[in-house]
Design an enzyme around this catalytic site. Structure first.
Site, PDB file in Angstrom:
ATOM      1  N   ASP A 200      46.780  74.075  56.287  1.00  0.00           N
ATOM      2  CA  ASP A 200      47.778  73.338  57.058  1.00  0.00           C
ATOM      3  C   ASP A 200      49.156  73.828  56.648  1.00  0.00           C
ATOM      4  O   ASP A 200      49.280  74.732  55.815  1.00  0.00           O
ATOM      5  CB  ASP A 200      47.636  71.819  56.852  1.00  0.00           C
ATOM      6  CG  ASP A 200      47.914  71.049  58.139  1.00  0.00           C
ATOM      7  OD1 ASP A 200      49.062  71.126  58.621  1.00  0.00           O
ATOM      8  OD2 ASP A 200      46.999  70.414  58.668  1.00  0.00           O
ATOM      9  N   HIS A 288      50.007  74.078  62.973  1.00  0.00           N
ATOM     10  CA  HIS A 288      49.780  73.738  61.556  1.00  0.00           C
ATOM     11  C   HIS A 288      49.578  74.996  60.705  1.00  0.00           C
ATOM     12  O   HIS A 288      48.752  75.011  59.796  1.00  0.00           O
ATOM     13  CB  HIS A 288      48.565  72.814  61.423  1.00  0.00           C
ATOM     14  CG  HIS A 288      48.772  71.447  61.986  1.00  0.00           C
ATOM     15  ND1 HIS A 288      49.440  70.453  61.315  1.00  0.00           N
ATOM     16  CD2 HIS A 288      48.400  70.906  63.174  1.00  0.00           C
ATOM     17  CE1 HIS A 288      49.468  69.346  62.057  1.00  0.00           C
ATOM     18  NE2 HIS A 288      48.855  69.605  63.194  1.00  0.00           N
ATOM     19  N   GLU A 348      48.005  69.339  68.001  1.00  0.00           N
ATOM     20  CA  GLU A 348      49.423  69.130  67.704  1.00  0.00           C
ATOM     21  C   GLU A 348      50.201  70.448  67.670  1.00  0.00           C
ATOM     22  O   GLU A 348      50.867  70.784  66.691  1.00  0.00           O
ATOM     23  CB  GLU A 348      49.573  68.380  66.378  1.00  0.00           C
ATOM     24  CG  GLU A 348      48.962  66.981  66.416  1.00  0.00           C
ATOM     25  CD  GLU A 348      49.132  66.216  65.119  1.00  0.00           C
ATOM     26  OE1 GLU A 348      49.113  64.978  65.158  1.00  0.00           O
ATOM     27  OE2 GLU A 348      49.273  66.858  64.056  1.00  0.00           O
TER      28      GLU A 348
END
Length: 766
Positions: A200, A288, A348
């Protein structure tokens, strides 16, 4: 004669029900079929163990059973090839349907275990383990002379094939030893998937031999804002302290991090496989990815990297060098992990840099892509083709629906505010794994409703036909670790919640009260296994308490061997604090801090109880009130309920303190005020329990009773008020930050059990 036979039959049925509900069978998850029988099978060091006719496929499971029995009795049992009286018999049963199916037939004369495959024998061993005394988990405990297994006829199999847990090791890092402990707990409760979130923005945790900077640089970072929150909370909760074993000092900087070598992961994979748990790796792309971009800047579309409007800068799907990098990464991942699945993430994604990239404009034009969502789908589908070339199946978070999804991809549903996502995917023919944020994000701080909410989770979404429902593979709970900096905190966040999910996914039959009784039998075992679980909630008070004259604080212990200790000087109660007496009399305003302790010293939640003295608040005269309450809606983003704007966008009447479905434009943020009156039927001390996601405040008689403000996951707070019988002004201010909301109000009076506030208590002006 018929009457006698009926009575005898009824007595047998009654005996079976009584035995099945007693602590004789404290099994979690509960078996699909368990016929309780009188008597028991006694295991002693002289008991023989009969191996399967062809033992070679079951050598690992046989060794595990032998180890379990040796752990209990202090010496291995003699093994024989043919069944003898009074033996434990392992027998293959090819007639069973599934790889994890097993049966137990237990009488005073024999303990027979049958299974079709090694996994079934392993699940059976875990059932036997839970039926044995918890003391067998303690290596220092004296050897037992005998172990009694209650008689039964048991047939068992899982309801779902995917029974998983996810652990994010990127935000905060966890040792290999902890991952093995985590796997052991999954195995004990018949879970079978471990989803490891390995990369991440905050850290890259897996060695990639072709790109060494990913770990030499990307695995380490300076303390960030999430660490600061943890450090602040650690002042009152030692479990929130950053684990110092993952801190180094280099070039004058203090760095946090760590990574797993491929050799360490090979060992972990073998360890999990022996316990019939599949490890699924996640390398999150295209978003990410800042830990990788900082080490290899060519991955971004431009030199402008960092944080965009919503999320971090992603890698660029418009460069062939990006795909070369990704394929190199996943080639090593595919070689390392035997799982048929690789998780791509794909959630995301901040697409602003793509929209501003001339190179992406060319790629979109060349491939007839009209939106950046379709560009993401282009990236995902190309990666899926590469996964297929390695014999792997792609899993992605439910954002992979946007821009189009391949029918062979597996969708992992998490966005509870997009309820049609799993339905669309299932109808499209995709396999779906359910992991909605509420209630399966175990990074959300648990309250007294947490276990109930998990246990009552339904894996199959409403609206699917029986055929469409076959695309639901199962479910998993996720542990995101931004605010979970230690192994003890991780234990607390997922245990015992995971046991509720285990029963949902294995048994799929609701028996909540029975489950709670069986759970109480598990705590001693967890203590001996060194699990820093969350102790059961204490009841009999709220955070803000009132008394008119004086009040007795009496707490009924949820576990008999629990000790409750308290302080009145503001300090945190530890194992040396004063034990709370059975009836602690409060006649003056004060603050009490208390906590429960298990026999092993595991401390439960720290409760801060504030007591103030007040008279009963007088009732208000209300004439001609209409049933229900007035809800006023405010469109927009409000960080706190206390800060909702004054100009309303709309209003409606509601029957209770609820937010109707469909509030918020497209699942977006909003505020609401619910106004009216509450008519309490008797004079007394009323406790109110307000559960909200994101924030809310309860007012009665224009005074704050419960403050549960600020954006957060579903969580309950409570307060008390002394009320005269009759009408009292009532208001709730509520804010939702977007992404699904919860509003639940309960009450109790004079220390009773919390229950929903009846519709009939509410009224509003005409």
């Amino acid at each position: 004669m018929k009457k006698f036979l009926w009575f005898a039959g009824a007595w047998c049925i009654g005996l079976q029900v009584t035995l099945a509900q007693s602590p004789r069978y404290p099994i979690i998850p509960y078996p699909q079929q368990l016929e309780a029988r009188a008597g028991e099978f006694v295991i002693t060091p002289a008991t023989s163990l009969v191996l399967p006719a062809n033992p070679s496929p079951y050598m690992i499971e046989t060794a595990q059973l032998e180890l379990l029995l040796t752990q209990a009795l202090g010496k291995p049992l003699p093994t024989v090839k043919k069944a003898v009286k009074g033996a434990i018999v392992m027998r293959q049963n090819p007639a069973l349907a599934g790889e994890e199916d097993y049966t137990l037939e237990v009488s005073s004369q024999e303990l027979l275990i049958t299974a079709k495959a090694p996994a079934g024998f392993f699940r059976a061993i875990q059932t036997l383990r839970q039926l044995m005394p918890a003391e067998i988990e303690d290596p220092k405990a004296p050897d037992l002379e005998r172990v009694a297994i209650p008689a039964m006829s048991l047939k068992d199999h899982p309801a779902y094939g995917w029974r998983g847990m996810h652990l994010d090791v990127a935000r905060h890092f966890f040792s290999i030893d902890y991952l093995k402990k985590f796997i052991d707990l999954l195995a004990l409760y018949k879970m079978n998937k471990l989803h490891l979130h390995l990369t991440d923005d905050q850290g890259w945790r897996i060695e990639i031999k072709k790109y060494p900077l990913l770990t030499s640089q990307g695995a380490w970072r300076e303390f960030n804002n999430q660490d600061s929150v943890c450090m602040e909370k650690a002042v009152n909760n030692p479990d929130m302290a950053i684990d110092t074993s993952h801190i180094i000092h280099q070039d004058g900087k203090t760095l946090y991090g760590g990574f797993y070598t491929q050799e360490q992961l090979k060992d972990l994979i073998r360890y999990a496989a022996a316990r019939h748990i599949e490890i699924i790796p996640e390398i999150d792309m295209p978003g990410h990815m800042m830990a990788a971009i900082r080490s290899y800047p060519f991955l971004a579309c431009s030199s402008e990297t960092g944080w965009g409007k919503t999320f971090s800068t992603p890698i660029c799907p418009c460069k062939e060098s990006t795909f070369g990098f990704a394929e190199d990464i996943f080639s090593e991942i595919a070689d390392l992990f035997p799982s048929k699945y690789i998780h791509l993430g794909a959630d995301e994604v901040e697409k602003t840099s793509w929209a501003n990239s001339p190179l992406c404009a060319e790629v979109m034009k060349a491939n007839n892509l009209k939106t950046v969502e379709e560009l993401q789908s282009y990236f995902v589908k190309r990666m899926e083709q590469f996964f297929h070339s390695k014999g792997k199946t792609l899993i992605g978070w439910d954002e992979i629906l946007e821009g189009g999804i391949s029918p062979t991809a597996v969708l992992m549903y998490w966005r509870a505010w997009v309820p049609d996502a799993p339905i669309k995917a299932a109808r499209h023919g995709n396999q779906v794994i359910m992991t909605p944020g509420n209630p399966l994000y175990f990074d959300g701080t648990p309250d007294r409703n947490a276990i109930y909410n998990v246990y009552h989770f339904q894996p199959v979404p409403k609206g699917l036909t029986a055929q469409e429902a076959t695309h639901i593979m199962g479910a998993q709970a996720n542990i995101w670790t931004e605010y979970i900096p230690s192994e003890k905190r991780a234990d607390y966040m997922f245990m015992p919640r995971m046991t509720a999910l285990a029963e949902v996914l294995w048994t799929q039959r609701a028996d909540y009260e029975g489950y709670l009784r069986r759970l109480n039998e598990q705590y001693k075992r967890l203590d001996l296994l060194g699990v820093h679980y969350r102790l059961p909630d204490l009841d009999g008070f709220t955070e803000d308490n009132v008394f008119v004259d004086k009040v007795n604080l009496h707490i009924k212990k949820p576990l008999t061997d629990m000790t409750i200790r308290y302080t009145t000087d503001g300090s945190i109660p530890d194992e040396h604090a004063t034990i709370l007496p059975d009836n602690y009399v409060i006649s003056e305003p004060q603050q009490i801090r208390l906590a429960a302790f298990s026999p092993s010293g595991n401390r439960g939640d720290i409760y801060t109880l504030r007591y103030r003295k007040e008279a009963y608040r007088p009732a208000t005269v209300v004439k001609d009130a209409r049933p229900g309450l007035k809800l006023t809606y405010y469109n927009g983003t409000f960080k706190r309920a206390a800060k909702i704007k004054e100009t309303a966008d709309s209003s409606l009447r509601v029957a209770n303190a609820v937010i109707p479905e469909g509030m918020g434009k497209g699942g977006g943020p909003f505020g609401a005020r619910i106004n009216g009156y509450i008519n309490v039927p008797t004079t007394g001390i009323y406790s109110f329990y307000l559960t909200v996601d994101d924030g809310g405040i309860l007012y009665i008689d224009d005074q704050e009773v419960v403050n549960n403000d600020g954006w957060h996951a579903p969580f309950q707070k409570s307060g008390q008020v002394a009320l005269e019988k009759g009408w009292h002004p009532f208001k709730i201010a509520f804010v939702e930050g977007g992404g699904g909301y919860t509003l639940k109000l309960e009450y109790s009076v004079d220390g009773g059990k919390p229950q929903p506030v009846p519709d009939s208590w509410f009224g509003a002006g005409r």
